[in-house]
Design an enzyme around this catalytic site. Structure first.
Site, mmCIF file in Angstrom:
data_model
loop_
_atom_site.group_PDB
_atom_site.id
_atom_site.type_symbol
_atom_site.label_atom_id
_atom_site.label_comp_id
_atom_site.label_asym_id
_atom_site.label_seq_id
_atom_site.Cartn_x
_atom_site.Cartn_y
_atom_site.Cartn_z
ATOM 1 N N ARG A 57 -40.112 17.356 -83.008
ATOM 2 C CA ARG A 57 -39.465 18.490 -82.369
ATOM 3 C C ARG A 57 -38.169 18.807 -83.110
ATOM 4 N NH1 ARG A 57 -35.448 18.641 -77.694
ATOM 5 N NH2 ARG A 57 -35.400 20.837 -77.104
ATOM 6 N N HIS A 91 -30.929 26.107 -79.495
ATOM 7 C CA HIS A 91 -30.382 24.789 -79.141
ATOM 8 C C HIS A 91 -28.858 24.852 -79.312
ATOM 9 C CE1 HIS A 91 -31.341 20.300 -78.794
ATOM 10 N NE2 HIS A 91 -30.006 20.369 -78.806
ATOM 11 N N ASN A 120 -33.172 25.360 -74.999
ATOM 12 C CA ASN A 120 -32.948 23.950 -74.707
ATOM 13 C C ASN A 120 -31.921 23.775 -73.596
ATOM 14 O OD1 ASN A 120 -33.213 21.004 -75.591
ATOM 15 N ND2 ASN A 120 -31.000 21.301 -75.715
ATOM 16 N N GLU A 121 -32.277 22.988 -72.577
ATOM 17 C CA GLU A 121 -31.359 22.570 -71.527
ATOM 18 C C GLU A 121 -30.533 23.718 -70.954
ATOM 19 O OE1 GLU A 121 -30.509 17.941 -72.884
ATOM 20 O OE2 GLU A 121 -28.900 19.439 -73.061
ATOM 21 N N ASN A 150 -35.576 16.835 -70.636
ATOM 22 C CA ASN A 150 -34.635 15.965 -71.324
ATOM 23 C C ASN A 150 -33.981 15.062 -70.287
ATOM 24 O OD1 ASN A 150 -35.319 17.635 -73.413
ATOM 25 N ND2 ASN A 150 -33.292 18.506 -73.709
ATOM 26 N N TYR A 206 -31.914 11.229 -69.606
ATOM 27 C CA TYR A 206 -31.256 10.059 -70.163
ATOM 28 C C TYR A 206 -30.878 9.021 -69.113
ATOM 29 C CZ TYR A 206 -30.960 12.636 -74.523
ATOM 30 O OH TYR A 206 -31.286 13.310 -75.655
ATOM 31 N N GLU A 251 -36.585 14.911 -74.786
ATOM 32 C CA GLU A 251 -35.476 14.054 -75.194
ATOM 33 C C GLU A 251 -35.384 12.885 -74.235
ATOM 34 O OE1 GLU A 251 -31.670 15.872 -75.759
ATOM 35 O OE2 GLU A 251 -32.505 17.663 -76.723
ATOM 36 N N TRP A 274 -35.346 10.690 -78.513
ATOM 37 C CA TRP A 274 -34.149 11.262 -79.112
ATOM 38 C C TRP A 274 -33.296 10.106 -79.618
ATOM 39 C CZ3 TRP A 274 -33.012 16.208 -80.193
ATOM 40 C CH2 TRP A 274 -31.715 16.487 -80.628
#
Length: 512
Positions: A106, A150, A195-196, A337, A339, A403, A446
């Site tokens: 990606r 992004h 993105n996000e 995404n 984390y 991610e 990621w």
């Protein structure tokens, strides 16, 4: 080159096995392998343009808002002027991807490299670079997954009309997307428009710590312009309209021949109650509706969550009937995404204190200490619960984990066992969610390289490969996690890796 020599060491596994074994890594109780995932499921890794490409002022590329933000002293005081110099080293990096066993990769396209003015003429050198890049991936059997935006809007559009704050962006973004579909769509099947979107709006227009750095007191810090009470909602609204316009274009003009898919990326910050108290439980639910429902609700139901509309009132834009119909069903998949997980506590005084703090609107207080720490806590149950939530609340829309990864201090240490522990745990949680019915179709770690990070510059690294910024050749060095991931992708058992260290070279040996 040195990193190529290091990669060639894969061919000498049996010779090295006779030397000495210094470290055995066995993480977790779960014992799974690549073969346990469904047919068609893909594994890869990712990066984004400004974080790794470099050549920021070369071959016709013009500044983006991230360039401007970085050069103003943000992004940890670092910039992407050179970064990892992937612009010149893409062939070597694609070879590393193939050596690692990536099935997909990606990456994002730099809008201002492809179309320097944001609209109008295409930059021939930018076009050639992305054509070569995509061809190189495909020639190595790696499936390209492309993100169109992004965090790097052309600065010209920001200066002209305020970028994502204006409805004008819908037309320009759609035209940019069409250039990409025309030029690359014969080889690219998976497109993520933005993105996000949720964290981009909050970071860039509420708190002011990401591009373009807009906010207002008392919510943001060091901002000289902006309105935290209204602008985040405007930005997300325009992003949803731009995405749905692009999807409509693709389905009308390209879908029948290119047979691709158009998705949208969200930042999945999973929130759990600080305690079992009803107030904390309700606060966590409301926080998830704000962070996740803000994006997902329009795609599934054609409108924002009712709890959000009630809290924001007239500050959140309204979809017309036509817009609601356009947005609803416009995402072929969601790029997730994720984390870490945060704990939410009810804060009854917050709404009295502020009229528009995003946290106050959901009457919650949550600690972001985990986001600022050197490493994320390993809480794989958070990703599992988030996938369950998306499955149950939002029609089990197809998901690609775009991610997910562990940050570590970027000090050149190749022994990143904490990253292996993190990846093993979270990939296992994805498998558990799939077994429970989640339509999750891919996982991208990621990140592939240690690049420029939006908040930490070059202080933290997420990569499988360390990039030596003090070396004018910017040599890449594989970390232990690169070998662990390679072993996993080649079908080796995820808990059955022995790592052999010989001099400066780290070589994986599978015990079986």
């Amino acid at each position: 080159m040195m990193f190529q020599n290091m990669q060639s060491s894969f061919c000498f596994l049996l010779l090295v096995a006779a030397i000495q074994c210094l470290l055995v890594i066995v993480f977790g109780k779960d014992n799974y392998s690549r073969g346990d995932f469904p047919p068609g499921f893909i594994f890869g890794a990712g990066t984004s343009a400004y974080q790794v490409e470099g050549a920021a002022f070369e071959d016709g590329r013009t500044p983006s808002i991230w360039d401007t933000f970085a050069h103003a002293g943000f992004s940890g005081g670092a910039s992407g002027d050179i970064a990892c110099d992937l612009y010149r080293k893409y062939k070597d990096d694609v070879q590393l991807m193939a050596d690692t066993g990536l099935e997909a990769y990606r990456f994002s396209i730099s809008w201002s490299r492809l179309i320097p003015d944001g609209r109008g003429p295409i930059n021939p050198k930018g076009l050639q670079f992305y054509n070569n890049y995509i061809d190189e991936l495909i020639s190595h059997g790696i499936q390209p997954h492309v993100t169109l935006f992004h965090s790097d809007l052309p600065q010209t559009l920001e200066d002209e009309y305020g970028g994502w704050l204006s409805r004008k962006i819908v037309k320009d973004f759609t035209e940019y997307a069409e250039v990409c579909f025309k030029e690359f769509g014969d080889r690219v099947m998976y497109w993520t428009t933005i993105n996000e979107a949720n964290i981009y709006a909050l970071g860039g227009y509420d708190y002011g710590f990401t591009p373009p750095g807009r906010c207002s007191p008392p919510f943001g810090v060091n901002c000289s312009r902006g309105n935290s009470s209204t602008e985040p909602y405007m930005v997300v609204h325009n992003m949803l309209l731009a995405h749905s316009s692009v999807t409509k274009l693709y389905r009308r003009n390209y879908k029948s021949t290119q047979r691709g898919f158009v998705g949208f990326s969200i930042y999945g910050l999973w929130c759990v109650p600080y305690s079992n108290a009803t107030a904390d439980v309700v606060a966590a639910q409301r926080t998830n509706e704000f962070y996740t429902g803000w994006i997902m609700n329009p795609f599934i139901f054609g409108d924002y969550p009712s709890v959000m509309k009630k809290a924001a009132g007239t500050r959140i834009p309204t979809f017309t009937k036509y817009e609601a119909k356009l947005v609803k069903g416009s995402a072929d998949f969601i790029g997730l995404n994720h984390y870490t997980t945060v704990f939410v506590k009810y804060k009854p005084s917050s709404i009295e204190k502020h009229s528009r703090d995003f946290g106050a609107d959901v009457e919650a207080e949550y600690s972001l200490a985990a986001l600022k720490a050197d490493q994320y806590p390993v809480i794989p149950s958070g990703l599992y619960e988030l996938l369950e939530y998306l499955k149950e609340a939002y029609s089990n829309l197809p998901i690609y984990i775009q991610e997910n990864g562990q940050k570590t201090p970027r000090n050149g240490t190749l022994n990143d066992t904490s990253r292996i522990e993190y990846l093993h745990a979270y990939i296992g949680s994805v498998l558990d969610a799939i077994r429970n019915g989640s339509d999750t179709r891919g996982y991208f770690a990621w990140s592939f390289l240690d690049g420029l990070e939006l908040l930490a510059g070059y202080v933290s690294g997420y990569g499988f490969y360390y990039v030596d910024l003090d070396d004018k050749e910017l040599r890449r060095y594989p970390k232990l996690s690169a070998y662990w991931y390679a072993n996993f992708l080649k079908g080796k058992n995820s808990t059955n890796s022995t790592i052999l260290q010989v001099g400066n070279k780290l070589i994986p040996i599978n015990k079986s």
